[in-house]
Motif scaffolding. Structure first.
Motif, mmCIF file in Angstrom:
data_model
loop_
_atom_site.group_PDB
_atom_site.id
_atom_site.type_symbol
_atom_site.label_atom_id
_atom_site.label_comp_id
_atom_site.label_asym_id
_atom_site.label_seq_id
_atom_site.Cartn_x
_atom_site.Cartn_y
_atom_site.Cartn_z
ATOM 1 N N ASN A 167 0.912 -1.211 -0.004
ATOM 2 C CA ASN A 167 -0.222 -0.024 -0.004
ATOM 3 C C ASN A 167 1.109 1.219 -0.011
ATOM 4 N N GLU A 168 0.622 2.011 -0.960
ATOM 5 C CA GLU A 168 1.680 3.193 -1.360
ATOM 6 C C GLU A 168 1.302 4.208 -0.141
ATOM 7 N N ALA A 169 0.056 4.478 0.092
ATOM 8 C CA ALA A 169 -0.131 5.698 1.014
ATOM 9 C C ALA A 169 0.321 5.177 2.409
ATOM 10 N N GLU A 170 0.105 3.680 2.929
ATOM 11 C CA GLU A 170 0.533 3.454 4.174
ATOM 12 C C GLU A 170 2.089 3.401 4.419
ATOM 13 N N LEU A 171 2.765 3.287 3.034
ATOM 14 C CA LEU A 171 4.290 3.150 3.017
ATOM 15 C C LEU A 171 4.881 4.564 3.424
ATOM 16 N N ARG B 249 4.418 10.944 -0.830
ATOM 17 C CA ARG B 249 3.911 9.901 -1.596
ATOM 18 C C ARG B 249 5.020 9.597 -2.783
ATOM 19 N N GLU C 22 0.090 -6.389 3.238
ATOM 20 C CA GLU C 22 -1.264 -6.910 3.579
ATOM 21 C C GLU C 22 -1.136 -8.255 2.989
ATOM 22 N N SER D 152 2.103 -2.055 8.727
ATOM 23 C CA SER D 152 0.891 -1.340 8.197
ATOM 24 C C SER D 152 0.757 -1.304 6.632
ATOM 25 N N TYR D 153 2.088 -1.300 5.737
ATOM 26 C CA TYR D 153 1.916 -1.275 4.535
ATOM 27 C C TYR D 153 1.977 -2.569 3.786
ATOM 28 N N ARG E 160 3.079 6.838 4.868
ATOM 29 C CA ARG E 160 2.967 7.230 6.447
ATOM 30 C C ARG E 160 3.746 6.551 7.479
ATOM 31 N N HIS E 161 4.015 5.112 7.146
ATOM 32 C CA HIS E 161 4.731 4.524 8.084
ATOM 33 C C HIS E 161 6.204 5.230 8.172
#
Length: 345
Positions: free
Chosen positions: A143-147, A155, A342, A339-340, A149-150
């Motif tokens: 997940n790009e957004a979670e990456l 972005r 799944e 988180s990034y 954020r982590h």
């Protein structure tokens, strides 16, 4: 990672410098070279205490590459475990006349900092390592957004990391254009190795006439040294020897399109950095060492066709060994949630 051992995930800045893989330079090797030089010159005299945290702060790196630099210094006999925590510089015969007054590693020297300049490089190694550590267990969606954020990055930086992961073949897009890392199942390993034994021998034949003077003798010497000390070498050495043949030597083929096609299948080489770290003694002696040597010797004899045949045979027999390493890692390592990433079942 959780298995009673320290997590490998913080080794964020510790990857090889292959231009096709997009990985940042090995910072632990840079730190190692500087520290070994300072010990040899007496800047760090016998008795000096060294710790992960101090070295990390000195060089502007994470604690993981600092830890690996210290471990290598210990292997070289330059430092030893100190009482309590950390290490201390050993007295050696080669440093006569050097003061043995204990000291501490001074901080604040900006010219020693090893932080990569590009934002994506600061996190690429860790992201790659975390993904590769998990593909033995299954496929994972990224997940790009979670990456972003982590790691508290933009972005744009996250996309740069993802782009290089795609270039190295670690991730790909599914039918809905979502990023995922495919599991290293036996079937997927077979597919990757089949592509490698079709492409790499062709690159080897092309590279044979472009090799710089001294390269083959250096590779042969490295392999002979490893074979002579097969029971002592660790995962980092095995990884380096793999890179020397499959990346450095083949990189002289002169056909960039062919090398890019090969790089997409060399996610296995990246995976082996992790697999070798956990299974350096899976076999009594490492089988690929004499196989690599056979390739190099045929090139030295001026027979690139025979060398290509030896390389193809090496890759054909290597796939079952890769599957065995994956199975062994599954028994030893238990990945933590991220988180990034799944899990795709």
């Amino acid at each position: 990672m959780q298995n009673g051992k320290t997590g490998h995930g913080e080794e964020a800045q510790d990857k090889g410098g292959d231009p096709l893989s997009g990985a940042a330079p090995r910072l632990f090797e840079q730190a190692l070279a500087i520290l070994a030089g300072q010990i040899g010159q007496g800047t760090l005299p016998a008795g000096t205490r060294l710790s992960e945290s101090v070295i990390a702060a000195q060089f502007g790196i994470s604690r993981a590459p600092a830890r690996r630099a210290l471990a290598e210094l210990e292997r070289l006999g330059l430092v030893e475990k100190a009482e309590g925590r950390g290490y201390r510089v050993r007295e050696t015969d080669g440093r006569r006349g050097i003061s043995s007054t204990p000291s501490s590693l001074a901080l604040g020297s900006e010219d020693l900092r090893l932080v990569p300049q590009s934002s994506w490089e600061r996190i690429y190694g860790e992201v790659e390592d975390e993904i590769v550590a998990r593909v033995s267990y299954g496929s994972w969606r990224l997940n790009e957004a979670e990456l972003a954020r982590h790691y508290n990055v933009s972005r744009t930086v996250a996309r740069d990391v993802i782009g290089r992961l795609q270039q190295s073949g670690v991730i790909r897009k599914d039918e809905r254009a979502r990023w995922y890392a495919p599991a290293l199942t036996p079937g997927h390993i077979d597919e990757l190795y089949e592509l490698r034994w079709l492409l790499e021998p062709a690159a080897l034949v092309k590279a044979a006439s472009n090799l710089p003077a001294g390269l083959l003798s250096r590779l042969r010497a490295s392999l002979e040294e490893a074979i002579a000390h097969a029971h002592e070498i660790g995962g980092d050495t095995l990884d380096r020897l793999e890179q020397e043949l499959h990346v450095e030597l083949l990189g002289h083929c002169g056909n960039r399109a062919l090398m890019q096609a090969i790089a997409l299948q060399q996610s296995l080489l990246i995976a082996h950095r992790f697999l070798y770290r956990w299974t350096p003694r899976l076999f009594e002696t490492e089988p690929f060492l004499p196989e690599h040597l056979a390739v190099v010797e045929r090139l030295e004899a001026g027979n690139p066709k025979a060398a290509a045949e030896a390389l193809e045979q090496h890759l054909r027999v290597s796939r079952s060994r890769a599957a065995a390493r994956v199975a062994a890692v599954v028994e030893q390592v238990n990945p933590e949630p991220l988180s990034y990433l799944e899990r795709l079942d």
